[in-house]
Design a protein around this motif. Structure first.
Motif, PDB file in Angstrom:
ATOM      1  N   ASP A 150      37.499  28.807  48.064  1.00 21.74           N
ATOM      2  CA  ASP A 150      38.615  29.017  47.142  1.00 21.74           C
ATOM      3  C   ASP A 150      39.763  29.690  47.904  1.00 21.74           C
ATOM      4  O   ASP A 150      39.749  30.890  48.148  1.00 21.74           O
ATOM      5  CB  ASP A 150      38.182  29.895  45.966  1.00 21.74           C
ATOM      6  N   ASP A 181      38.504  20.774  49.968  1.00 22.81           N
ATOM      7  CA  ASP A 181      38.742  20.219  48.633  1.00 22.81           C
ATOM      8  C   ASP A 181      38.454  18.721  48.598  1.00 22.81           C
ATOM      9  O   ASP A 181      37.890  18.206  47.628  1.00 22.81           O
ATOM     10  CB  ASP A 181      40.192  20.474  48.205  1.00 22.81           C
ATOM     11  N   VAL A 283      44.420  27.384  37.090  1.00 18.49           N
ATOM     12  CA  VAL A 283      43.225  27.946  37.734  1.00 18.49           C
ATOM     13  C   VAL A 283      42.837  29.301  37.136  1.00 18.49           C
ATOM     14  O   VAL A 283      41.653  29.543  36.865  1.00 18.49           O
ATOM     15  CB  VAL A 283      43.426  28.031  39.262  1.00 18.49           C
ATOM     16  N   THR A 360      36.502  28.857  42.421  1.00 14.04           N
ATOM     17  CA  THR A 360      36.869  27.852  41.417  1.00 14.04           C
ATOM     18  C   THR A 360      35.974  26.616  41.456  1.00 14.04           C
ATOM     19  O   THR A 360      35.330  26.261  40.459  1.00 14.04           O
ATOM     20  CB  THR A 360      38.344  27.439  41.607  1.00 14.04           C
TER      21      THR A 360
END
Length: 466
Positions: A150, A181, A283, A360
């Motif tokens: 994250d 990601d 987020v 996240t």
């Protein structure tokens, strides 16, 4: 005749000026978003654990909104995970596209370092989780939970501990997170796809084709793209593929290369507009609805006793650090790239440890991996929180040890004595820069002489007899 020797390259060396400006702007927004993310996570834990408020937290999560006829009557928790994170992955898609066409990933030699580091940084945590659960006879479903980094939370930690990392390490962390990601998106698409609804999937693909065609025809106007994006997202959700894939697909379609006369490409312009929405709203709200796990003495003890949760925790704390550091060292070793003279290998290990903050996307994958077991889902979330906290503290200590060195490097990178908006370190070879600096020094010397004359004159007058 002997073969020509390969020239050494500097790994994690100074960035180019355009890349430095882009990284600085992107990380500034992510740092602010990371602070909001940190506040939201703390608020969620407090909300879920205060006896007078915990029931209301569960009630809010279970509130359902949306048109049931379209298959979108979802709880707020699902809207946060499937809807808000689509914005996050949309920005991630633009970041990835920009890195591929204008950033470090454009050059295969430069891309090797962050790509190999990211791949190793995802493989090692998955391996750690697998080994722990093989030995402990646990579930293999959560192998992907500790694989994600994250970036916003990591930058929030840097802001809290006051470490001024030099640009090369910050850019490495950002590029690492972009590749991370992408791999997380592929994991979600391949391993966490339910039974496919081919009609909805076909509609989503058709919508993406229309989106791409409108971009190629240079059609402008948010009122065209936003409704189309919502339709694509809804169809993707109903197809059985995780809806966040729609976000990254649309992000990858945007043009991120600049044409003559453009200060920003369309992708960069849209990213500049949407990134604050992602980092500052989407987020943190996801964190508020996902991080509220019940923390008690027994629950904390279970994190260290159950193979699933222990695998997640060790994957983040140990797997990430060892994987990223090992991947970076191997790349430097076998590509004849030497580490920048300004940095040392402990610096790389500290940043690798910082990447163990997997908030996240780890929470999202945890929800997907153990969706049939709410109790284990909460325990895995607790493991993510504890593992991220340990990684943050450990990396913070390592970074603080070298903070004086980082600050000196950062100040050297930022120094702009001629006040032209360009750091002096990028102008050392420019004759015009030396002329400007000579003029500045002459003005300063003249001012010093004038002040000295004034002081001398006043002193002389004072010595005259009355």
């Amino acid at each position: 005749m002997s073969a020509p020797q390969k020239s050494d390259r500097k790994a994690l060396g100074r960035l180019s000026l355009p890349e430095r400006n882009f990284v600085a702007d992107a990380l500034r927004t992510e740092t602010v978003g990371g602070m909001l993310l940190l506040v939201a996570a703390i608020a969620a834990v407090v909300w879920a654990n205060v006896p007078a408020l915990s029931h209301s937290y569960e009630t809010v999560l279970d509130v359902h909104l949306g048109p049931g006829a379209l298959g979108l009557n979802l709880s707020l928790e699902h809207w946060a995970a499937d809807g808000l994170l689509a914005i996050f992955f949309f920005v991630a898609g633009i970041e990835l596209k920009r890195e591929l066409v204008a950033g470090d990933l454009r050059d295969p030699k430069a891309a090797a370092l962050p790509v190999v580091a990211a791949v190793c940084g995802m493989a090692a945590p998955a391996l750690v989780y697998t080994l722990v659960n093989v030995v402990g006879d646990g579930s293999m479903d959560g192998w992907a939970v500790p694989t994600a980094t994250d970036i916003a939370f990591a930058l929030a930690v840097l802001a809290v501990i006051g470490t001024s990392l030099p640009g090369a390490l910050r850019a490495f962390l950002l590029t690492l997170a972009v590749v991370d990601d992408l791999l997380a998106i592929l994991i979600i698409a391949v391993f966490f796809t339910d039974d496919l609804n081919f009609a909805a999937l076909g509609g989503a693909v058709l919508g993406l084709a229309v989106f791409w065609l409108l971009l190629r025809k240079n059609v402008r106007g948010w009122y065209v793209y936003v409704p189309l994006a919502l339709v694509i997202w809804g169809l993707m959700y109903n197809s059985g593929i995780h809806a966040t894939i729609a976000g990254v697909a649309m992000g990858l379609m945007l043009r991120c290369s600049r044409r003559d006369g453009e200060e920003l490409s369309p992708g960069e312009h849209i990213e500049h507009l949407v990134r604050p929405l992602s980092a500052g709203f989407a987020v943190p709200l996801f964190a508020l609805f996902s991080a509220g796990v019940v923390v008690s003495g027994g629950a904390l003890g279970d994190v260290f006793r159950q193979p699933e949760t222990l695998g997640v925790l060790l994957g983040l704390v140990v797997g990430k650090a060892v994987g990223i550091f090992g991947g970076t060292w191997l790349t430097a070793r076998f590509t004849r790239a030497s580490l920048s003279d300004e940095l040392a290998w402990p610096d790389v290990f500290a940043v690798a440890s910082l990447a163990g903050i997997g908030f996240t996307v780890s929470l999202l994958i945890g929800e997907l991996a153990f969706s049939g077991d709410p109790l284990l889902t909460d325990e895995v979330k607790a493991a993510v929180l504890i593992g991220s906290l340990i990684a943050a503290v450990f990396s913070g200590v390592l970074l603080k040890i070298r903070n004086a060195k980082y600050r000196a490097l950062w100040e050297a990178e930022e120094r702009d004595e001629d006040l032209d908006g360009v750091p002096d370190i990028y102008e050392v070879g420019d004759p015009a820069y030396h002329l400007r600096m000579a003029a500045i020094h002459e003005r300063k010397a003249a001012e010093h002489r004038r002040l000295a004359e004034v002081a001398g004159g006043e002193g002389g007058e004072g010595e005259r007899p009355a």
